[in-house]
Design an enzyme around this catalytic site. Structure first.
Site, short mmCIF file in Angstrom:
data_model
loop_
_atom_site.label_atom_id
_atom_site.label_comp_id
_atom_site.label_asym_id
_atom_site.label_seq_id
_atom_site.Cartn_x
_atom_site.Cartn_y
_atom_site.Cartn_z
N SER A 165 2.88 -8.62 4.09
CA SER A 165 4.07 -7.92 4.54
C SER A 165 5.33 -8.52 3.90
O SER A 165 5.43 -8.56 2.67
CB SER A 165 4.14 -7.96 6.08
OG SER A 165 5.07 -7.02 6.55
N ASP B 229 -2.28 1.87 5.67
CA ASP B 229 -1.03 1.31 6.18
C ASP B 229 0.13 2.21 5.77
O ASP B 229 0.28 2.53 4.59
CB ASP B 229 -0.83 -0.09 5.59
CG ASP B 229 0.52 -0.68 5.93
OD1 ASP B 229 1.04 -0.39 7.03
OD2 ASP B 229 1.06 -1.45 5.11
N HIS C 1 -2.33 -2.53 7.90
CA HIS C 1 -1.33 -3.44 7.35
C HIS C 1 -1.83 -4.88 7.27
O HIS C 1 -1.58 -5.58 6.29
CB HIS C 1 -0.07 -3.36 8.22
CG HIS C 1 1.11 -4.06 7.67
ND1 HIS C 1 1.69 -3.72 6.47
CD2 HIS C 1 1.86 -5.09 8.15
CE1 HIS C 1 2.74 -4.49 6.24
NE2 HIS C 1 2.86 -5.34 7.24
#
Length: 500
Positions: free
Chosen positions: A178, A424, A477
């Protein structure tokens, strides 16, 4: 002569004792886990600024294989502002956490067969300062950004290896996901600068890997709409006609979806946000709950078809975290004009984590006084409560696009793996695939599937200079949370320089 050998023996023993991991940092037992730990664990603080009293907290897990030779991997969760215990508890840590029956009880810990510590030494670091158990005596340090975070983390590594010099010869990798898509390459750049400047101790840095990484505001910001269209979440009419290919002079968005001066385009993007707002942005296949409590969520579960109730199911005791309603346009919310707002400004529910994340198990365990004592955290008068993601940072995205960093690092021979869970919607693979291709390296391993247990696990494209892009089929994710076995496979192969 006997006295001479005795002196040599004494000197040798003294050297061994002073050149090994600090005893006070050793973890001897963990509440919730029965039996001996699967490998040696250490935890504590490294001071990166004595004047300010700036202290970064780490949890170190020795490899369950050959710790003296296996790579050392620094793991960083993103946010910015999220603790790396996210990775420890929910993704690839040494334990699977079983949710307790009563709220007062601690989770039960079981050995995780797909822990990344099976094949490597792993340092879980709370960074930047102000995140998790890391703290500063000067609260001005909570105003930070990309450059300062990279500098502090580099200082941490240098001082950590002074505490653990026996690992200095091991290959070193940096990993994260991320917003660590910013942390990782900027830290790697600082490490390389240090190596070239002959900074001591010399780190044996080999490369890095990042999952669903924030990298470039244009590529990432423009990725959501094509992803949503390709996944069947918005119509052809909305995507092709209204957004991209109007032939008259109005051309509402003209294929650019991140920033626009067109009111009509902005209205269309707002409409798309309304259409997809009830979908879990972290994995569009997962059920999504809307601010309901646990009992309401259980009722919702019972109404779902069996195929949906099985989504995200793994061999872990704790299933994939339930998600709740959050923003559907994450990148525009996370990075705007360089300023990254704190998490409470992004969430539509009252928990301490990022939008849609249920962090109850981690909160219960890490805020237990016995656990905090066992893992050597600072006292509660300094950090009253651990949070998955903090709201106290004022964080500036001050280093721009990460693409030049990736090109600079890989052109110098450092290996890089960029991986994406392909479901994601927070940092969609469509943007990541595009920017990795934009670097312009020659394709040396043309797009193909990769497999685990004779099943296709995703797709991979290899470029020159040991630069690789990889997707993980059906994952969201936080890839190791959704696909632990597949993640351990590509992780082990990458850090050992083996083909995937």
């Amino acid at each position: 002569m006997a006295n001479f050998y005795f002196v040599l023996l004494h000197i040798s023993l003294t050297f061994v004792l002073t050149q090994s991991a600090p005893r006070k940092s050793l973890i001897t037992k963990l509440p919730g886990f029965n039996g001996s730990l699967p490998s040696k664990h250490y935890a504590g603080y490294v001071t990166v600024d004595e004047h300010h009293g700036k202290n970064l907290y780490y949890y170190f897990v020795e490899s369950e294989g050959n710790s003296s030779k296996d790579p050392v991997v620094l793991w960083l969760n993103g946010g910015p502002g999220c603790s790396s215990f996210d990775g420890f508890v929910y993704e690839h840590g040494p334990f699977n956490f079983e949710k307790p029956v009563t709220k007062e009880a601690l989770p039960k810990l079981h050995v995780n067969p797909y822990s990344w510590s099976k094949v490597s030494n792993v340092i879980y670091l709370d960074s930047p300062v102000g995140v998790g158990f890391s703290y500063s005596k000067n609260v001005s340090d909570y105003n930070t950004g990309d450059a300062k975070t990279a500098s502090d983390t580099h200082t941490f590594l240098l001082r950590w290896f002074e505490l653990y010099p026996e690992f200095l010869a091991n290959p070193l990798f940096i990993a994260g996901e991320s917003y660590a898509g910013v942390y990782v390459p900027t830290l790697a750049d600082k490490i390389v600068q240090g190596i070239e400047a002959e900074t001591k101790p010399k780190l044996n840095f080999k490369g890095y890997l990042v999952g669903n990484p924030v990298a470039d505001e244009i590529f990432d910001g423009n990725a959501l709409v094509p992803f949503a269209h390709g996944m069947g979440l918005i119509s052809d009419e909305t995507f092709e006609v209204k957004l991209r290919y109007l032939t008259d002079t109005t051309k509402e968005c003209n294929g650019t979806f991140y920033e626009t001066s067109s009111v009509k385009c902005e209205n269309l993007l707002n409409k798309i946000e309304q259409v997809i707002q009830n979908i879990d942005i972290y994995n569009i296949l997962e059920p999504c709950y809307h601010n309901g409590g646990e009992e309401e969520n259980k009722k919702s579960d019972s109404k779902l078809p069996l195929s949906f109730r099985q989504l995200g199911k793994t061999e872990k005791s704790l299933p994939v975290r339930k998600r709740m309603f959050g923003r559907a346009w994450p990148y525009k919310a996370i990075v705007r004009d360089g300023y990254v707002p704190s998490w409470p400004q992004l969430t539509s529910n009252s928990n301490s984590g990022p939008p849609c994340v249920d962090d109850e198990v981690a909160n219960v365990w890490l805020n237990n006084h016995k656990v905090r004592k066992a893992i050597h955290t600072v006292k509660k008068n300094v950090i009253p409560r651990w949070n998955l993601c903090t709201g106290q940072l004022k964080y500036i995205h001050d280093l721009g696009s990460m693409i030049p960093y990736h090109k600079k690092l890989t052109s110098k021979g450092y290996r890089a793996l960029i991986y994406s869970g392909d479901h994601d919607m927070c940092v969609p693979f469509t943007g990541t695939e595009a920017w990795t291709r934009s670097i312009g390296y020659k394709i040396v391993d043309e797009w193909r599937s990769w497999s685990v247990n004779d099943q296709v696990a995703g797709f991979i494209q290899g470029y020159a200079n040991n630069f690789t892009f990889l997707t993980v089929k059906g994952s969201g994710h936080t890839v190791p949370e959704y696909k632990p076995q597949e993640s351990l496979y590509f992780y082990q192969h990458f850090i050992n320089g083996l083909p995937i």
